[in-house]
Design a protein around this motif. Structure first.
Motif, PDB file in Angstrom:
ATOM      1  N   MET A   1     -27.688  46.165   4.681  1.00 19.64           N
ATOM      2  CA  MET A   1     -28.135  44.445   4.345  1.00 19.64           C
ATOM      3  C   MET A   1     -28.751  43.830   6.226  1.00 19.64           C
ATOM      4  N   ILE A   2     -29.898  43.597   5.321  1.00 14.90           N
ATOM      5  CA  ILE A   2     -30.824  43.241   7.123  1.00 14.90           C
ATOM      6  C   ILE A   2     -30.482  41.625   7.111  1.00 14.90           C
ATOM      7  N   GLY A   3     -30.093  41.484   8.345  1.00 16.52           N
ATOM      8  CA  GLY A   3     -30.087  39.716   8.870  1.00 16.52           C
ATOM      9  C   GLY A   3     -31.387  39.581   9.669  1.00 16.52           C
ATOM     10  N   ALA A   4     -32.059  38.929   9.225  1.00 17.66           N
ATOM     11  CA  ALA A   4     -33.218  38.054  10.104  1.00 17.66           C
ATOM     12  C   ALA A   4     -33.241  36.625  10.396  1.00 17.66           C
ATOM     13  N   GLN A   9     -38.742  26.636  11.639  1.00 17.75           N
ATOM     14  CA  GLN A   9     -39.858  26.476  10.698  1.00 17.75           C
ATOM     15  C   GLN A   9     -39.830  27.550   9.780  1.00 17.75           C
ATOM     16  N   LEU A  10     -39.324  28.526  10.007  1.00 18.50           N
ATOM     17  CA  LEU A  10     -39.763  29.328   8.350  1.00 18.50           C
ATOM     18  C   LEU A  10     -38.435  29.695   7.733  1.00 18.50           C
ATOM     19  N   GLU A  11     -37.597  29.800   8.889  1.00 19.66           N
ATOM     20  CA  GLU A  11     -35.652  29.250   7.459  1.00 19.66           C
ATOM     21  C   GLU A  11     -35.542  28.160   7.066  1.00 19.66           C
ATOM     22  N   GLN A  16     -36.967  25.427   1.239  1.00 14.55           N
ATOM     23  CA  GLN A  16     -38.185  24.925  -0.105  1.00 14.55           C
ATOM     24  C   GLN A  16     -38.044  25.611  -0.882  1.00 14.55           C
ATOM     25  N   LEU A  17     -38.979  27.046  -0.387  1.00 16.11           N
ATOM     26  CA  LEU A  17     -39.553  27.958  -2.193  1.00 16.11           C
ATOM     27  C   LEU A  17     -38.284  28.095  -2.191  1.00 16.11           C
ATOM     28  N   SER A  25     -33.449  33.206  -4.618  1.00 10.99           N
ATOM     29  CA  SER A  25     -33.319  33.046  -3.541  1.00 10.99           C
ATOM     30  C   SER A  25     -33.686  33.494  -2.081  1.00 10.99           C
ATOM     31  N   LYS A  26     -32.983  33.992  -1.186  1.00  9.91           N
ATOM     32  CA  LYS A  26     -34.129  34.009   0.221  1.00  9.91           C
ATOM     33  C   LYS A  26     -33.800  34.969   0.285  1.00  9.91           C
TER      34      LYS A  26
END
Length: 79
Positions: A1-4, A9-11, A16-17, A25-26
């Protein structure tokens, strides 16, 4: 799993999406983003290869004078 770490702002935008129902999901948002980046990189690699071929053709003298090409196009398209 990759954490980012996307930054605030992007989070917020990703959330919102998801909240709007556009994505479930994210992770789905990030997967689609990775696919878009992959597609862009593939297109850029193809463009770079085409440019290299064009430069190699020019270096090898496999070109036509621009005036001849313009005349042929003008005749073809009636301009």
């Amino acid at each position: 799993m990759i954490g980012a770490d996307l930054g605030k702002q992007l989070e917020s935008y990703v959330q919102q999406l998801v909240d709007s129902g556009h994505y479930t999901s994210k992770s789905e948002v990030l997967r689609e983003d990775a696919l878009l980046v992959q597609d862009r990189e593939t297109k850029l690699a193809a463009l770079d290869a085409s440019i290299r071929r064009g430069i190699a053709d020019a270096d090898a003298g496999r070109t036509k004078p621009a005036e001849a090409v313009f005349r042929r196009l003008a005749k073809k398209y009636g301009t």
